[in-house]
Design a protein around this motif. Sequence first.
Motif, PDB file in Angstrom:
ATOM      1  N   LEU A 112       0.830  -1.202   0.000  1.00 15.89           N
ATOM      2  CA  LEU A 112       0.000   0.000   0.000  1.00 15.89           C
ATOM      3  C   LEU A 112       0.867   1.256   0.000  1.00 15.89           C
ATOM      4  CD1 LEU A 112      -2.713   1.462   0.156  1.00 15.89           C
ATOM      5  CD2 LEU A 112      -2.612   1.192   2.653  1.00 15.89           C
ATOM      6  N   GLU A 113       1.921   1.269   0.808  1.00 14.98           N
ATOM      7  CA  GLU A 113       2.810   2.426   0.859  1.00 14.98           C
ATOM      8  C   GLU A 113       3.457   2.673  -0.498  1.00 14.98           C
ATOM      9  OE1 GLU A 113       5.376   1.526   4.145  1.00 14.98           O
ATOM     10  OE2 GLU A 113       3.825   2.031   5.617  1.00 14.98           O
ATOM     11  N   THR A 114       3.842   1.608  -1.192  1.00 14.90           N
ATOM     12  CA  THR A 114       4.433   1.742  -2.526  1.00 14.90           C
ATOM     13  C   THR A 114       3.419   2.299  -3.511  1.00 14.90           C
ATOM     14  OG1 THR A 114       5.949  -0.089  -2.099  1.00 14.90           O
ATOM     15  CG2 THR A 114       5.574   0.497  -4.406  1.00 14.90           C
ATOM     16  N   LEU A 115       2.186   1.818  -3.426  1.00 15.16           N
ATOM     17  CA  LEU A 115       1.137   2.316  -4.304  1.00 15.16           C
ATOM     18  C   LEU A 115       0.880   3.798  -4.054  1.00 15.16           C
ATOM     19  CD1 LEU A 115      -1.191   1.931  -6.349  1.00 15.16           C
ATOM     20  CD2 LEU A 115      -2.624   1.297  -4.390  1.00 15.16           C
ATOM     21  N   VAL A 116       0.761   4.198  -2.788  1.00 12.34           N
ATOM     22  CA  VAL A 116       0.523   5.605  -2.460  1.00 12.34           C
ATOM     23  C   VAL A 116       1.681   6.462  -2.966  1.00 12.34           C
ATOM     24  CG1 VAL A 116       0.315   7.243  -0.541  1.00 12.34           C
ATOM     25  CG2 VAL A 116      -1.006   5.114  -0.512  1.00 12.34           C
ATOM     26  N   TRP A 117       2.902   6.004  -2.787  1.00 11.34           N
ATOM     27  CA  TRP A 117       4.065   6.723  -3.293  1.00 11.34           C
ATOM     28  C   TRP A 117       3.972   6.906  -4.798  1.00 11.34           C
ATOM     29  CZ3 TRP A 117       7.736   5.028  -6.801  1.00 11.34           C
ATOM     30  CH2 TRP A 117       8.827   5.882  -6.993  1.00 11.34           C
ATOM     31  N   ALA A 118       3.622   5.840  -5.537  1.00 13.66           N
ATOM     32  CA  ALA A 118       3.530   5.919  -6.997  1.00 13.66           C
ATOM     33  C   ALA A 118       2.438   6.892  -7.432  1.00 13.66           C
ATOM     34  CB  ALA A 118       3.265   4.532  -7.587  1.00 13.66           C
ATOM     35  N   VAL A 119       1.315   6.895  -6.723  1.00 10.65           N
ATOM     36  CA  VAL A 119       0.226   7.826  -7.040  1.00 10.65           C
ATOM     37  C   VAL A 119       0.689   9.257  -6.825  1.00 10.65           C
ATOM     38  CG1 VAL A 119      -2.046   8.631  -6.275  1.00 10.65           C
ATOM     39  CG2 VAL A 119      -1.648   6.187  -6.635  1.00 10.65           C
ATOM     40  N   ASP A 120       1.362   9.515  -5.693  1.00 11.78           N
ATOM     41  CA  ASP A 120       1.844  10.870  -5.397  1.00 11.78           C
ATOM     42  C   ASP A 120       2.869  11.335  -6.419  1.00 11.78           C
ATOM     43  OD1 ASP A 120       0.225  11.141  -3.197  1.00 11.78           O
ATOM     44  OD2 ASP A 120       1.793  10.654  -1.736  1.00 11.78           O
ATOM     45  N   VAL A 121       3.847  10.495  -6.712  1.00  8.46           N
ATOM     46  CA  VAL A 121       4.935  10.867  -7.615  1.00  8.46           C
ATOM     47  C   VAL A 121       4.426  11.143  -9.024  1.00  8.46           C
ATOM     48  CG1 VAL A 121       6.982   9.916  -8.796  1.00  8.46           C
ATOM     49  CG2 VAL A 121       6.778   9.747  -6.330  1.00  8.46           C
ATOM     50  N   GLY A 167       1.224  11.885  -9.864  1.00  6.05           N
ATOM     51  CA  GLY A 167       0.092  12.807  -9.918  1.00  6.05           C
ATOM     52  C   GLY A 167      -1.215  12.185 -10.380  1.00  6.05           C
ATOM     53  N   PHE A 168      -1.398  10.886 -10.119  1.00  4.96           N
ATOM     54  CA  PHE A 168      -2.650  10.233 -10.503  1.00  4.96           C
ATOM     55  C   PHE A 168      -3.812  10.783  -9.688  1.00  4.96           C
ATOM     56  CE2 PHE A 168       0.186   6.392 -11.341  1.00  4.96           C
ATOM     57  CZ  PHE A 168       0.294   6.668 -12.686  1.00  4.96           C
ATOM     58  N   ALA A 169      -4.980  10.843 -10.304  1.00  2.42           N
ATOM     59  CA  ALA A 169      -6.202  11.257  -9.620  1.00  2.42           C
ATOM     60  C   ALA A 169      -7.337  10.352 -10.094  1.00  2.42           C
ATOM     61  CB  ALA A 169      -6.532  12.714  -9.946  1.00  2.42           C
TER      62      ALA A 169
END
Length: 116
Positions: free
Chosen positions: A71-80, A82-84
Amino acid sequence: MQQLTEGRGVDLVVETVGGANLGRALKTLVQGGRIGVIGILDGIEMSAVFHDQVRLRGKIIGIGVGSQAGLETLVWAVDVNGFAPMIAGEYDARDVPAAFEHLARVAFGKMVVRFS
């Protein structure tokens, strides 16, 4: 929940708390309904009246969601990156039937239901 469904009950409960809440979720089911357990915030002990499960022939199904590291990796990838999320529609709680109709017509995007 029985009042909201005019005494019918619900087909599926997505249970995120566990513990004593699981017993309350069982009481909301229609005969043959299911509870998908996706969280255990109230601890790993289940508290429910067994008769409710037998009487309603309810099914309790565990839903695996992966590890915290994943989950932490997924959140990092979304943040980096800019997915919405793609929002397909927004509805008030009283308009849930219309949200389901919209969901049946639209194959992509998320439905937002506001409870306020």
